[in-house]
Design an enzyme around this catalytic site. Structure first.
Site, short mmCIF file in Angstrom:
data_model
loop_
_atom_site.label_atom_id
_atom_site.label_comp_id
_atom_site.label_asym_id
_atom_site.label_seq_id
_atom_site.Cartn_x
_atom_site.Cartn_y
_atom_site.Cartn_z
N LEU A 16 0.45 -1.37 -0.18
CA LEU A 16 -0.23 0.26 -0.66
C LEU A 16 0.87 1.48 0.48
O LEU A 16 0.35 2.56 -0.21
CB LEU A 16 -0.30 0.30 1.37
CG LEU A 16 -2.11 -1.05 1.30
CD1 LEU A 16 -2.70 -0.95 2.38
CD2 LEU A 16 -3.07 -1.19 0.03
N GLY A 17 1.86 1.18 0.74
CA GLY A 17 2.60 2.61 0.51
C GLY A 17 4.27 2.38 0.96
O GLY A 17 4.17 1.25 1.67
N GLY A 19 7.68 4.19 3.51
CA GLY A 19 7.86 4.94 4.12
C GLY A 19 8.92 4.94 4.59
O GLY A 19 10.37 3.84 4.54
N ASP A 132 4.64 13.26 14.10
CA ASP A 132 4.74 13.05 12.83
C ASP A 132 3.35 13.08 12.30
O ASP A 132 2.53 12.25 10.54
CB ASP A 132 5.17 12.36 11.71
CG ASP A 132 5.86 12.52 10.32
OD1 ASP A 132 5.55 13.58 10.43
OD2 ASP A 132 6.29 11.25 9.98
#
Length: 591
Positions: A16-17, A19, A132
């Site tokens: 999904l992503g 980082g 964050d």
């Protein structure tokens, strides 16, 4: 690598992503639902100091109430890979939505502001600082905004410049974060202001350019907030004060946004869901929200459990509304041991308007924020004010316009019954639920959401800590009558499925039977399925222990239908039985 990758029992489907700390995968849970699994980079997971921080911070994150967040469901270390499992929220992140569709306005911007403030209140209430908060960490589900990534917000040491770069996104850093100072909840409030400014204007609050230029403006200049309406701009300005001592708390943000009213997190969440329409392109499909939108009676979660404390003798069913009974006795009347008293009457009315109790005035303006400055009360807040006034008066009539979405997974702090009684003790221990049953008693506790219609899958991860006896889950039950299907596993390695009826001895449908290698019997994951009932075949009951199917049977004799589900324990000897439940989930059966 061929085949599917499995981490901690979760089957990874797609990325999904990505980082700075790892990858996020869409995954299938052991019960067939969906979850988001963040897989930490192996070089971090191999570091002993990181592992210690990981255990500490995950424990804190699991204490975060699920209001407007994507709650942490599970975590662990599998070899040299650390993983964190959270709710899978279907919907774009705020950065993508604004980039593709433009700024939010009207009730959507206001609901976004309230939703994120509510999430921060839950996060800070658990002793966690996000560090964050940014648009890409706010997901826009069909039910409203959900804040993510608070579960790993403090995993990297915060005493180096490198860690500051990892833990913060320059455009949304607070001045004290830029300066490398210690951070508290006020830093998240500052970031809240920046996120709302971005969402309402489509611009970064301190403009573009190099990171050094942006950081300089954060420390020395104020944010650009033109384009926000006057009411929202005033709240954002106070949130983005350069001195953290001048910023409101998350709770004070909510008061400012709602005209000075002190909404509970549950009520604020419900207001967001009723108000939110979402950016264009969001479908009506509900995300896997894992959290109650109220209770079994459509009651705000903060009003406490609703008959979810149930205790009875090990061999008998419950007796009417009784919640506790010594072994060998019949009906004890209508006494409800451990029931919540003095918390008001709750009525669920289909398609009814929100009504305030008689004698409670909803007229007049609110005054919120610092210094008693008058604030505009937006029209969408009226529903929240009515609900709040009715709660204060002790009578709540709530429209059935929101309902639990599936799967649901515990946060055991969300209205699960706690306290001591004749039959034993129930309490929340960190992120776990600890049940201790006295000899001759059976404790069974209801989840704070009803089962979905049709078939249901119920699962729990549990560990037997003291004594001997049975523990497990139940489904198709009633918290008031005691009717249910019990699925139990014992420390001696036996499994059973028992049907219980009011005032009757339990009827074994399966077992006792040996586990046959699905060990360990003193701990693991128990999954139960109640499929049906259907008119022709009754209800099919299946049970898994540590992913192995161990029992299957059908009940065609007056089968039980959907109702409530939960966990249960019962000792089989002369000493108390203590079981620690580390997770709990309810989901629909899959077609």
């Amino acid at each position: 690598m061929s085949g599917e990758r499995v981490i901690g029992g979760y089957v990874l489907r797609r990325v999904l992503g990505r980082g700075g700390m790892g990858e996020v995968h869409l995954a299938t849970t052991p019960t067939g639902g969906l979850a988001a699994v963040k897989v930490i980079h192996p070089e971090l997971a191999r570091d002993p100091a990181f592992r210690r921080r990981f255990a500490r911070e995950v424990a804190a994150a699991r204490r975060v109430a699920r209001f407007c967040t994507a709650p942490v469901l599970d975590a662990g270390i599998d070899g040299d890979v650390a993983y964190l499992v959270t709710e899978y929220v279907k919907g774009p992140d705020l950065a993508k939505a604004v980039r593709e569709q433009g700024p939010l306005s009207g009730s959507d911007l206001e609901a976004l502001a309230v939703g994120i403030a509510t999430a921060l209140g839950a996060i800070h209430g658990a002793g966690v600082v996000h560090r964050d908060l940014k648009p890409s960490n706010v997901l826009l589900s069909p039910l409203g905004p959900r804040v993510i990534d608070f579960g790993i917000a403090q995993l990297v040491e915060a005493d180096s410049q490198a860690s500051q770069a990892i833990l913060g996104t320059p455009a949304f850093m607070a001045p004290e974060q830029v300066r490398g100072e210690s951070l508290g909840p006020a830093a998240d409030v500052y970031a809240w202001g920046g996120v709302i400014a971005f969402a309402g204007t489509g611009r970064l609050p301190f403009g573009g350019g190099s990171p050094a230029e942006v950081l300089y403006r954060i420390v020395n200049e104020g944010p650009r907030l033109d384009g926000l309406d006057a009411g929202m701009r005033g709240v954002v300005e106070r949130a983005m004060a350069r001195d953290p001592r001048l910023r409101p708390t998350a709770r004070q943000l909510l008061e400012s946004l709602t005209g000075g009213r002190q909404l509970s997190p549950a009520t604020a969440t419900q207001v967001v869901e009723r108000t939110w329409t979402g950016p264009r392109g969001l479908t009506a499909e509900q995300p896997a929200a894992f959290g109650p939108r109220g209770s079994t009676e459509e009651q705000p979660a903060d009003l406490g459990p609703r008959g979810s404390t149930v205790e009875q003798p090990a061999d008998f069913g419950s007796r009417g509304s009784t919640e506790e009974q010594p072994a060998g006795f019949g009906t004890r009347g209508g006494e409800r041991v451990g029931a919540v008293e003095g918390r008001g009457l709750v009525a669920a009315v289909e398609d009814a308007p929100v009504q305030a109790a008689a004698g409670v005035s909803l007229a007049g303006g609110g005054r919120g924020g610092r210094g008693g400055v008058a604030r505009r009360r937006w029209p969408w807040v009226a529903g929240a004010v009515a609900v709040l006034a009715a709660v204060v008066a002790g009578v709540v009539v709530v429209p059935r316009v929101w309902s639990p979405s599936w799967p649901y997974a515990a946060g055991f702090g969300d209205s699960w019954a706690t306290g001591a009684s004749d039959g034993g003790d129930a309490r929340v221990a960190g992120s776990d639920y600890l049940l201790t049953a006295k000899p001759g008693w059976r404790l069974w506790k209801s989840a704070p959401v009803p089962e979905p219609s049709g078939g249901v899958v119920v699962s729990a991860k549990a560990r037997l800590e003291q004594g001997s006896g049975e523990y497990g889950v139940w489904c198709h039950g009633s918290a008031s009558s005691g009717d249910r299907y019990d699925f139990g596993v014992s420390g001696s390695g036996q499994v059973t499925i028992v049907k219980r009826r009011t005032g009757q001895k339990g009827t074994p449908l399966y077992g006792p039977a040996a586990l046959s290698g699905a060990a360990p019997a003193r701990g693991g994951r128990i999954v139960a399925e109640c499929a049906g009932p259907s008119d022709s075949a009754g209800v099919t009951l299946r049970m898994w222990v540590n992913e192995k199917l161990v029992a299957e049977v059908s009940d065609v004799n007056d089968p039980l239908g959907p109702g409530a589900a939960g966990v249960q324990v019962a000792p089989d000897a002369g000493e108390a039985l203590r079981v620690r439940f580390e997770s709990f989930a309810i989901d629909r059966t899959k077609d």
